[in-house]
Design an enzyme around this catalytic site. Structure first.
Site, mmCIF file in Angstrom:
data_model
loop_
_atom_site.group_PDB
_atom_site.id
_atom_site.type_symbol
_atom_site.label_atom_id
_atom_site.label_comp_id
_atom_site.label_asym_id
_atom_site.label_seq_id
_atom_site.Cartn_x
_atom_site.Cartn_y
_atom_site.Cartn_z
ATOM 1 N N CYS A 32 0.855 -1.162 0.004
ATOM 2 C CA CYS A 32 -0.143 -0.194 0.020
ATOM 3 C C CYS A 32 0.886 1.253 0.179
ATOM 4 O O CYS A 32 1.684 1.545 -0.929
ATOM 5 C CB CYS A 32 -0.809 -0.125 1.079
ATOM 6 N N HIS A 47 -3.797 -5.736 1.117
ATOM 7 C CA HIS A 47 -3.614 -6.019 2.706
ATOM 8 C C HIS A 47 -4.156 -7.600 2.773
ATOM 9 O O HIS A 47 -4.879 -8.041 2.132
ATOM 10 C CB HIS A 47 -4.133 -5.115 3.567
#
Length: 492
Positions: free
Chosen positions: A324, A428
């Site tokens: 991310c 994630h």
């Protein structure tokens, strides 16, 4: 409602435990937290964002997570400000003073969610935030007694005896409440006790006599309890004979560090959390984690000298994974023209891969299934995306993941470098799947024979362990009487 004398008193864990206790007894139960402040969050099936603790509590209650379980989520992005998320959607960034004035509006959102849930579930198990006795926060409170008074909810107060001063914490908290709030408190729970319970009995007797409130249970210290952590990171887990060594850079605004829970649980994987002033050790993999303030954390990383150390790590055969915001740091630059996360508008990245990232006002929130391209293998994996940014550039032509279907229409994600040493992804939860974890470990060491931990199975075992502890050490019958008696009074 479970309130605590302090932060980290055990509120989240007790609510999760009670969710599983009552779900096992056949009740249609749901968790609820009016307001949560956390950088670890989860994505609901309808594309909303809630605190990680409420997602765990939903699993404990055997229901799917939904945004009404946590109507207000505050994600700090500076020492004095946070992104305000209402009913799963980011509204704006606010400084603490501005949010204090906004609380009346926030309370409307809280009550809307409460009312919707109350119509659908037999029982709501509510978690407070911090302590109800914070004098400076009592005006317009929506997280503790302000909520409890508004919906007429009975309260249990939990305190952590392992930190010391448990009687002072409980008596002091009660004393700082108003008379109506004191009457709302139906009992106490003492958490994390170790030792001979008979030596505590005189204190329990005094507490009940002094306050007129029953002690509903003394919960033992559970060693090796490992559940999704909301805030604290357990960094003391160094193993001397690990097969694989991984470094995670502990940037100030690290988010979703639960990404690494499955790795931490494995006896042959050593996770080194590299903190301020520490050098990156000799490891197989360096991970740049997610961040709630990517530009600020990138500046921190450079000030620590980690940028130079990462390049040295690569020269000596190590590998790098960015997740991310960590992936965004690996590119040529990060741009924030709208001030989505901070006043910094642009910063050069580490330039380890040829792409740029731009933060946008629209946050991407989705649970996805993807195919991971690694080691000439295609591995099915799943996870979730929480990011306010789009990456573009030549490096992304060799993606780390590909999608058959994506809520936002994306066909691919991330990158893998031509020399196979650097990878990045917005996804994630990647290590929550054993098959994906094994391929990543084989990427580090081709001869890896480690069997990764099944995090979902482990989580279920821990929740059942918690429920069994509560059935043994809590007066569940009394708690049921509190609930039933309160409902009877309300229907008179």
């Amino acid at each position: 409602m479970v309130q605590g004398t302090t932060s980290d008193a055990g509120k989240s864990t007790l609510v999760a435990a009670l969710c599983r206790v009552f779900a096992n007894r056949g009740l249609n139960v749901a968790p609820f937290k009016p307001q949560n402040m956390a950088l670890n969050s989860a994505v609901t099936d309808d594309g909303g964002e809630i605190g990680r603790a409420q997602a765990l509590q939903a699993i404990a209650a055997k229901v799917a997570p939904e945004t009404d379980f946590n109507p207000i989520l505050l994600k700090p992005n500076s020492d004095t400000g946070a992104q305000v998320i209402i009913h799963g959607k980011a509204m704006s960034n606010m400084e603490a003073g501005a949010y204090h004035d906004y609380k009346k509006v926030a309370m409307d959102a809280v009550l809307t969610s409460h009312n919707r849930l109350a119509k659908r579930f037999d029982l709501l198990l509510v978690e407070g935030a911090g302590s109800p006795a914070e004098i400076n926060l009592r005006a317009n409170d929506i997280a503790n007694m302000g909520y409890a008074e508004a919906v007429d909810c009975p309260v249990i107060i939990i305190a952590d005896i392992d930190k010391g001063g448990v009687f002072a914490h409980l008596v002091g908290t009660l004393a700082l409440l108003s008379e109506s709030e004191q009457a709302r408190v139906k009992g106490f729970v003492i958490n994390r006790f170790r030792g001979d319970i008979s030596l505590l009995q005189s204190g329990l007797d005094w507490l009940e006599q002094y306050t007129g409130k029953p002690v509903l249970g003394v919960l033992p210290y559970l060693h090796d309890l490992a559940l999704d952590a909301e805030d604290a990171i357990a960094i003391d887990n160094t193993l001397t004979n690990a097969s694989v060594n991984i470094a995670v850079l502990l940037v100030p605004h690290i988010s979703n560090h639960t990404d690494f829970d499955a790795l931490r649980l494995h006896p042959n994987i050593n996770i080194n959390y590299v903190a301020h002033t520490q050098a990156i050790p000799d490891v197989d993999l360096t991970i740049l984690p997610g961040s709630k303030n990517v530009l600020s954390d990138l500046a921190f990383l450079k000030n620590e000298g980690w940028d130079t150390q990462i390049k040295r790590h690569l020269r000596y055969g190590g590998k790098v994974l960015g997740i991310c915001g960590g992936m965004q740091m690996l590119g040529n630059s990060i741009n924030d023209p709208l001030g989505v996360e901070s006043s910094l508008q642009q910063m050069p990245g580490l330039a380890l891969s040829d792409f740029t990232s731009t933060l946008t006002a629209q946050k991407i929130l989705s649970n996805v299934t993807a195919t991971m391209q690694l080691n000439n293998q295609q591995i099915l994996c799943s996870g979730y995306e929480i990011h306010a940014g789009i990456s573009q550039g030549e490096a992304l032509n060799k993606p780390f993941l590909s999608f058959n279907e994506h809520p936002n229409g994306f066909t691919a994600d991330g990158f893998i470098s031509d020399d196979n040493a650097i990878a990045g992804t917005y996804l994630h939860g990647l290590f929550d799947q054993a098959s994906a974890t094994l391929q990543i470990l084989k990427w580090l060491k081709a001869d890896t024979v480690i069997n990764p931990v099944n995090i979902n199975q482990h989580r279920e075992q821990q929740l059942e362990r918690l429920a069994a502890m509560c059935e043994t050490h809590l007066n569940i019958a009394h708690i049921i009487k509190i609930y039933e008696g309160h409902n009877h009074e309300r229907t008179k």
